[in-house]
Design an enzyme around this catalytic site. Structure first.
Site, mmCIF file in Angstrom:
data_model
loop_
_atom_site.group_PDB
_atom_site.id
_atom_site.type_symbol
_atom_site.label_atom_id
_atom_site.label_comp_id
_atom_site.label_asym_id
_atom_site.label_seq_id
_atom_site.Cartn_x
_atom_site.Cartn_y
_atom_site.Cartn_z
ATOM 1 N N CYS A 152 0.804 -1.231 0.000
ATOM 2 C CA CYS A 152 0.000 0.000 0.000
ATOM 3 C C CYS A 152 0.835 1.278 0.000
ATOM 4 O O CYS A 152 0.311 2.361 -0.239
ATOM 5 C CB CYS A 152 -0.950 -0.005 1.184
ATOM 6 S SG CYS A 152 -2.051 -1.417 1.142
ATOM 7 N N HIS B 260 -3.352 7.227 3.458
ATOM 8 C CA HIS B 260 -3.780 5.935 2.916
ATOM 9 C C HIS B 260 -5.205 5.656 3.397
ATOM 10 O O HIS B 260 -5.524 5.848 4.572
ATOM 11 C CB HIS B 260 -2.817 4.858 3.414
ATOM 12 C CG HIS B 260 -3.169 3.485 2.980
ATOM 13 N ND1 HIS B 260 -3.656 3.192 1.723
ATOM 14 C CD2 HIS B 260 -3.101 2.288 3.636
ATOM 15 C CE1 HIS B 260 -3.872 1.886 1.627
ATOM 16 N NE2 HIS B 260 -3.548 1.325 2.771
ATOM 17 N N ASN C 146 -9.964 0.031 0.606
ATOM 18 C CA ASN C 146 -8.502 0.063 0.523
ATOM 19 C C ASN C 146 -8.083 -0.431 -0.862
ATOM 20 O O ASN C 146 -8.209 -1.620 -1.162
ATOM 21 C CB ASN C 146 -7.926 -0.829 1.634
ATOM 22 C CG ASN C 146 -6.415 -0.827 1.657
ATOM 23 O OD1 ASN C 146 -5.767 -0.361 0.724
ATOM 24 N ND2 ASN C 146 -5.850 -1.370 2.714
HETATM 25 C C1 LIG Z 1 -9.560 -5.419 9.919
HETATM 26 C C2 LIG Z 1 -10.188 -4.471 10.944
HETATM 27 C C3 LIG Z 1 -11.258 -3.642 10.291
HETATM 28 C C4 LIG Z 1 -10.822 -5.350 12.025
HETATM 29 O O1 LIG Z 1 -11.341 -4.508 13.043
HETATM 30 P P1 LIG Z 1 -11.067 -4.876 14.568
HETATM 31 O O2 LIG Z 1 -11.829 -3.883 15.356
HETATM 32 O O3 LIG Z 1 -9.571 -4.917 14.757
HETATM 33 O O4 LIG Z 1 -11.718 -6.273 14.689
HETATM 34 P P2 LIG Z 1 -11.052 -7.667 15.097
HETATM 35 O O5 LIG Z 1 -10.124 -8.148 14.027
HETATM 36 O O6 LIG Z 1 -10.512 -7.551 16.483
HETATM 37 O O7 LIG Z 1 -12.317 -8.601 15.087
HETATM 38 C C5 LIG Z 1 -13.406 -8.381 15.972
HETATM 39 C C6 LIG Z 1 -14.486 -9.392 15.689
HETATM 40 O O8 LIG Z 1 -15.123 -9.095 14.433
HETATM 41 C C7 LIG Z 1 -15.140 -10.248 13.621
HETATM 42 N N1 LIG Z 1 -15.081 -9.861 12.224
HETATM 43 C C8 LIG Z 1 -13.979 -9.711 11.438
HETATM 44 N N2 LIG Z 1 -14.337 -9.324 10.206
HETATM 45 C C9 LIG Z 1 -15.684 -9.200 10.214
HETATM 46 C C10 LIG Z 1 -16.641 -8.825 9.253
HETATM 47 N N3 LIG Z 1 -16.284 -8.468 7.985
HETATM 48 N N4 LIG Z 1 -17.926 -8.788 9.598
HETATM 49 C C11 LIG Z 1 -18.319 -9.119 10.845
HETATM 50 N N5 LIG Z 1 -17.463 -9.493 11.811
HETATM 51 C C12 LIG Z 1 -16.157 -9.536 11.500
HETATM 52 C C13 LIG Z 1 -13.937 -11.058 14.064
HETATM 53 O O9 LIG Z 1 -14.081 -12.425 13.710
HETATM 54 C C14 LIG Z 1 -13.964 -10.832 15.555
HETATM 55 O O10 LIG Z 1 -14.915 -11.674 16.121
HETATM 56 P P3 LIG Z 1 -14.646 -12.359 17.556
HETATM 57 O O11 LIG Z 1 -14.523 -11.216 18.526
HETATM 58 O O12 LIG Z 1 -15.866 -13.188 17.752
HETATM 59 O O13 LIG Z 1 -13.380 -13.140 17.405
HETATM 60 C C15 LIG Z 1 -9.106 -3.563 11.574
HETATM 61 O O14 LIG Z 1 -8.274 -4.309 12.421
HETATM 62 C C16 LIG Z 1 -8.258 -2.905 10.530
HETATM 63 O O15 LIG Z 1 -8.707 -2.103 9.741
HETATM 64 N N6 LIG Z 1 -6.961 -3.214 10.529
HETATM 65 C C17 LIG Z 1 -6.045 -2.681 9.540
HETATM 66 C C18 LIG Z 1 -6.136 -3.523 8.316
HETATM 67 C C19 LIG Z 1 -5.484 -2.869 7.164
HETATM 68 O O16 LIG Z 1 -5.475 -1.684 7.037
HETATM 69 N N7 LIG Z 1 -4.921 -3.704 6.294
HETATM 70 C C20 LIG Z 1 -4.298 -3.266 5.104
HETATM 71 C C21 LIG Z 1 -2.964 -2.711 5.353
HETATM 72 S S1 LIG Z 1 -2.535 -1.664 4.036
#
Ligand SMILES: CC(C)(COP(=O)(O)OP(=O)(O)OC[C@H]1O[C@@H](n2cnc3c(N)ncnc32)[C@H](O)[C@@H]1OP(=O)(O)O)[C@@H](O)C(=O)NCCC(=O)NCCS
Length: 343
Positions: A114, A254, A284
């Site tokens: 990214c 980003h 993204n």
């Molecule tokens: C991915 C992201 C949105 C997840 O949000 P989060 O608040 O960290 O959520 P978590 O990963 O802790 O997951 C929380 C819960 O939601 C669930 N979950 C994950 N994706 C889900 C979705 N699309 N829909 C519903 N629930 C979802 C998980 O399974 C987890 O459930 P659990 O508590 O029963 O285990 C966030 O971490 C993020 O944006 N991270 C950066 C990713 C990124 O930018 N990547 C690219 C880099 S360039």
């Protein structure tokens, strides 16, 4: 005196097909409410069968050349930032070169996920400052949808496709790319990866059956690093440019997650009016996210010569990058083209 590298053209391309949160609700166990509150994303674009990375990059590049008032033959280097190339070989930059008819240009690909556009901007500006190139096309494109597992809700709701390009041109003005900051933490490579299809794990029936050619991610691990890396590299880039944050006219971050953008905004104490945000419409788009947001901002303006832009990103690798660009008097650069540039 070394020339500076000014942006004189820009363009972006997005596939027509929209994949909304409601569409995704029918594909995986997710909800519009979860996606919006956790990420800010409402919809993303998905490339059609004939829209490869090079096809989208070429469309964005043509717009950037038109905007700069240049022909493809005027470009002497193409740097293509992508993590989702058309093929492992040849490079997508070469495909873009052929499609544009940029017969006088060298071309290569750059993969830093990214942060690819900002890494490429940094490389391009140094080709110009060293006097090796006069006009460089920096193009970024991603067809991330081809590497998504649409049964994996932890990734497929986040990413989208698109392309964007800028033309960088030598200028004697005190403008253009003022500073860049590049960072990496290779020990965190496992938290965002496409494991198969390279030389370490060549594609095989087993890798395909295991879904190892799809993007896999530990999102919450990235989340923590992203905010710190975005804030620190922003401060460093502004300092290297000899400026303070109050000198920055607009910040183009980003577009991975609105919560990351807001946390970075708070860390840098930025007004809402300074931020360029479109994550709700495209999700993204990898290396393309910063230049799409930049191009949309520049299309609607206003921007004036002397305005300072800060761009900042983080991504797989892990990598992070920031750049400060001072807007140039483009009309003056265009007007001087009739005069041969000093060798
Ligand atoms: C991915 C992201 C949105 C997840 O949000 P989060 O608040 O960290 O959520 P978590 O990963 O802790 O997951 C929380 C819960 O939601 C669930 N979950 C994950 N994706 C889900 C979705 N699309 N829909 C519903 N629930 C979802 C998980 O399974 C987890 O459930 P659990 O508590 O029963 O285990 C966030 O971490 C993020 O944006 N991270 C950066 C990713 C990124 O930018 N990547 C690219 C880099 S360039």
């Amino acid at each position: 005196m070394h020339p500076n590298a000014a942006i004189t053209g820009w363009g972006h391309y997005l596939p027509e097909r929209i994949l909304s949160n409601q569409d995704l609700e029918k594909m995986v166990a997710t909800s519009d409410e979860w996606i919006r509150t956790r990420t800010g994303i409402q919809e993303r674009r998905v490339a059609g069968p004939s829209e490869t990375t090079s096809v989208m990059c070429t469309r964005a590049a043509r717009l950037a050349l038109d905007r700069a008032g240049l022909f493809a033959q005027d470009i002497d280097l193409i740097i293509c930032a992508t993590t989702t190339p058309d093929h492992l070989l040849p490079g997508t930059g070469c495909l873009v070169q052929r499609k544009l008819g940029a017969d006088n240009a060298g071309a290569f690909d750059l993969n830093s996920a990214c942060t690819g556009f900002l890494y490429a901007l940094s490389v391009a500006s140094q080709f110009i400052q060293a006097g090796t190139s006069r006009r460089v096309l920096v193009v970024a494109g991603e067809t991330l949808s081809r590497f998504m597992n649409y049964q994996d809700r932890t990734t497929c709701v986040l990413f989208g496709d698109g392309a964007a390009a800028v033309v960088l041109e030598a200028t004697e003005q005190q403008a253009g790319v003022l500073s860049t900051v590049l960072g990496a933490r290779g020990d965190a490579e496992h938290i965002l990866a496409i494991e198969a299809g390279g030389s370490a794990r060549p594609a095989s029936p087993d890798t395909v059956a295991a879904g190892e050619h799809f993007v896999r991610m530990q999102g919450n691990e990235i989340f923590k690093t992203a905010i710190r890396a975005m804030a620190q590299s922003s401060r460093q880039a502004v300092q290297r440019a000899g400026l303070s944050m109050s000198d920055i006219h607009r910040v183009v971050p980003h577009q991975a997650n609105s919560r990351i953008i807001v946390a970075t905004q708070q860390a840098l104490k930025l007004d809402d009016s300074k931020l360029v945000v479109n994550v709700e419409r495209y999700g993204n788009t990898g290396s393309t996210s910063v230049p799409i947001a930049l191009a949309e901002f520049l299309d609607t303006g206003p921007i004036h010569a002397g305005d300072n832009l800060l761009m900042v990103a983080f991504g797989g690798g892990l990598t992070w990058a920031a750049a400060v660009v001072r807007w140039a008097d483009i009309a003056q650069i265009q007007g001087q083209r009739a005069t041969p540039l000093a060798a």
